[in-house]
Scaffold this motif. Sequence first.
Motif, PDB file in Angstrom:
ATOM      1  N   UNK A   1       0.591  -5.517  -1.611  1.00 35.50           N
ATOM      2  CA  UNK A   1       1.434  -5.642  -0.424  1.00 35.50           C
ATOM      3  C   UNK A   1       1.928  -3.693  -1.079  1.00 35.50           C
ATOM      4  N   UNK A   2       1.748  -3.141  -2.220  1.00 34.40           N
ATOM      5  CA  UNK A   2       2.390  -2.218  -3.127  1.00 34.40           C
ATOM      6  C   UNK A   2       1.401  -1.323  -2.658  1.00 34.40           C
ATOM      7  N   UNK A   3       1.954  -0.125  -2.648  1.00 32.69           N
ATOM      8  CA  UNK A   3       0.809   1.565  -2.436  1.00 32.69           C
ATOM      9  C   UNK A   3      -0.355   1.252  -3.858  1.00 32.69           C
ATOM     10  N   UNK A   4      -1.036   1.738  -4.033  1.00 31.70           N
ATOM     11  CA  UNK A   4      -1.890   1.905  -4.565  1.00 31.70           C
ATOM     12  C   UNK A   4      -1.021   3.097  -5.952  1.00 31.70           C
ATOM     13  N   UNK A   5      -0.871   4.058  -5.076  1.00 33.48           N
ATOM     14  CA  UNK A   5      -0.354   4.772  -6.611  1.00 33.48           C
ATOM     15  C   UNK A   5       1.073   5.332  -5.294  1.00 33.48           C
TER      16      UNK A   5
ATOM     17  N   UNK B   1       6.815   9.894  -4.190  1.00 40.72           N
ATOM     18  CA  UNK B   1       5.622   9.720  -2.960  1.00 40.72           C
ATOM     19  C   UNK B   1       4.683   8.630  -2.844  1.00 40.72           C
ATOM     20  N   UNK B   2       3.869   8.106  -2.327  1.00 39.62           N
ATOM     21  CA  UNK B   2       3.272   6.851  -2.653  1.00 39.62           C
ATOM     22  C   UNK B   2       2.246   6.878  -1.455  1.00 39.62           C
ATOM     23  N   UNK B   3       0.594   6.602  -2.012  1.00 40.96           N
ATOM     24  CA  UNK B   3       0.403   6.498  -1.373  1.00 40.96           C
ATOM     25  C   UNK B   3      -0.768   5.211  -1.724  1.00 40.96           C
ATOM     26  N   UNK B   4      -1.645   5.378   0.355  1.00 37.52           N
ATOM     27  CA  UNK B   4      -2.024   3.689  -0.166  1.00 37.52           C
ATOM     28  C   UNK B   4      -3.506   4.031   0.433  1.00 37.52           C
ATOM     29  N   UNK B   5      -4.589   3.511  -0.057  1.00 34.33           N
ATOM     30  CA  UNK B   5      -5.737   4.608  -0.195  1.00 34.33           C
ATOM     31  C   UNK B   5      -6.737   3.097   0.341  1.00 34.33           C
TER      32      UNK B   5
ATOM     33  N   UNK C   1       6.582  -2.210   2.914  1.00 34.01           N
ATOM     34  CA  UNK C   1       6.302  -1.001   1.818  1.00 34.01           C
ATOM     35  C   UNK C   1       6.562   0.325   1.660  1.00 34.01           C
ATOM     36  N   UNK C   2       5.431   0.831   2.758  1.00 32.30           N
ATOM     37  CA  UNK C   2       5.653   2.470   3.195  1.00 32.30           C
ATOM     38  C   UNK C   2       6.796   2.716   3.790  1.00 32.30           C
ATOM     39  N   UNK C   3       6.458   2.262   4.864  1.00 28.18           N
ATOM     40  CA  UNK C   3       7.584   2.219   6.018  1.00 28.18           C
ATOM     41  C   UNK C   3       9.339   1.944   5.153  1.00 28.18           C
TER      42      UNK C   3
ATOM     43  N   UNK D   1      13.627   5.579   2.124  1.00 22.58           N
ATOM     44  CA  UNK D   1      14.424   6.197   1.605  1.00 22.58           C
ATOM     45  C   UNK D   1      14.222   7.628   0.845  1.00 22.58           C
ATOM     46  N   UNK D   2      13.366   8.388   2.011  1.00 25.93           N
ATOM     47  CA  UNK D   2      12.980   9.878   1.307  1.00 25.93           C
ATOM     48  C   UNK D   2      11.743  10.248   0.711  1.00 25.93           C
ATOM     49  N   UNK D   3      11.371   9.072   0.506  1.00 25.46           N
ATOM     50  CA  UNK D   3       9.776   9.307  -0.306  1.00 25.46           C
ATOM     51  C   UNK D   3       8.733  10.023   0.973  1.00 25.46           C
ATOM     52  N   UNK D   4       8.005  10.384  -0.067  1.00 21.04           N
ATOM     53  CA  UNK D   4       6.632  10.950   1.042  1.00 21.04           C
ATOM     54  C   UNK D   4       6.117  10.298   1.319  1.00 21.04           C
ATOM     55  N   UNK D   5       5.372   9.681   2.116  1.00 20.94           N
ATOM     56  CA  UNK D   5       4.623   8.374   2.155  1.00 20.94           C
ATOM     57  C   UNK D   5       2.763   8.565   2.629  1.00 20.94           C
ATOM     58  N   UNK D   6       1.384   8.213   2.421  1.00 20.09           N
ATOM     59  CA  UNK D   6       0.631   8.436   3.072  1.00 20.09           C
ATOM     60  C   UNK D   6      -0.163   7.602   3.367  1.00 20.09           C
ATOM     61  N   UNK D   7      -1.254   6.556   4.107  1.00 18.66           N
ATOM     62  CA  UNK D   7      -1.969   5.537   3.923  1.00 18.66           C
ATOM     63  C   UNK D   7      -3.245   6.715   5.067  1.00 18.66           C
ATOM     64  N   UNK D   8      -4.047   6.656   3.741  1.00 18.34           N
ATOM     65  CA  UNK D   8      -4.963   6.814   3.987  1.00 18.34           C
ATOM     66  C   UNK D   8      -6.561   6.243   3.734  1.00 18.34           C
ATOM     67  N   UNK D   9      -8.002   6.647   4.306  1.00 18.24           N
ATOM     68  CA  UNK D   9      -8.755   6.148   3.824  1.00 18.24           C
ATOM     69  C   UNK D   9      -9.431   7.684   3.328  1.00 18.24           C
ATOM     70  N   UNK D  10      -9.308   8.504   3.660  1.00 25.24           N
ATOM     71  CA  UNK D  10      -9.803  10.184   3.542  1.00 25.24           C
ATOM     72  C   UNK D  10      -8.743  10.442   1.917  1.00 25.24           C
ATOM     73  N   UNK D  11     -10.339  11.284   0.558  1.00 23.72           N
ATOM     74  CA  UNK D  11      -9.468  12.091   0.321  1.00 23.72           C
ATOM     75  C   UNK D  11      -8.929  13.396   0.548  1.00 23.72           C
TER      76      UNK D  11
END
Length: 107
Positions: free
Chosen positions: A36-40, A49-53, A67-69, A74-84
Amino acid sequence: MSEAAITKKVKTLLDGYILNGEPLYYNKISDKFTSGMADVQGTFHGISWYIELKDIGKKARKLQEWHLRNARRAGAEVLSTDSYDEVVTFMERIRLNHEHIVKARYL
């Protein structure tokens, strides 16, 4: 592109920022023990920042979304993506946002 291939390219991108002297700290936090935690996650120019790949066409699972929400709240930048390419744009937006904040602070 598979999640594994995107992850490898993202690591190369992030390592490149570090080699160029950018203020970046990151780590890969998702594995079979941290479901459930972000990948990076990391901090770039003082911005967390948090990125879910994902594999192409896949979406974040409910626990990942939770987790991303919460990170976003809390003020972090968040991305969930399938695109480099989206990761590159995301990181550049953080850099530009930071530069804008620093310039405004010292004007």
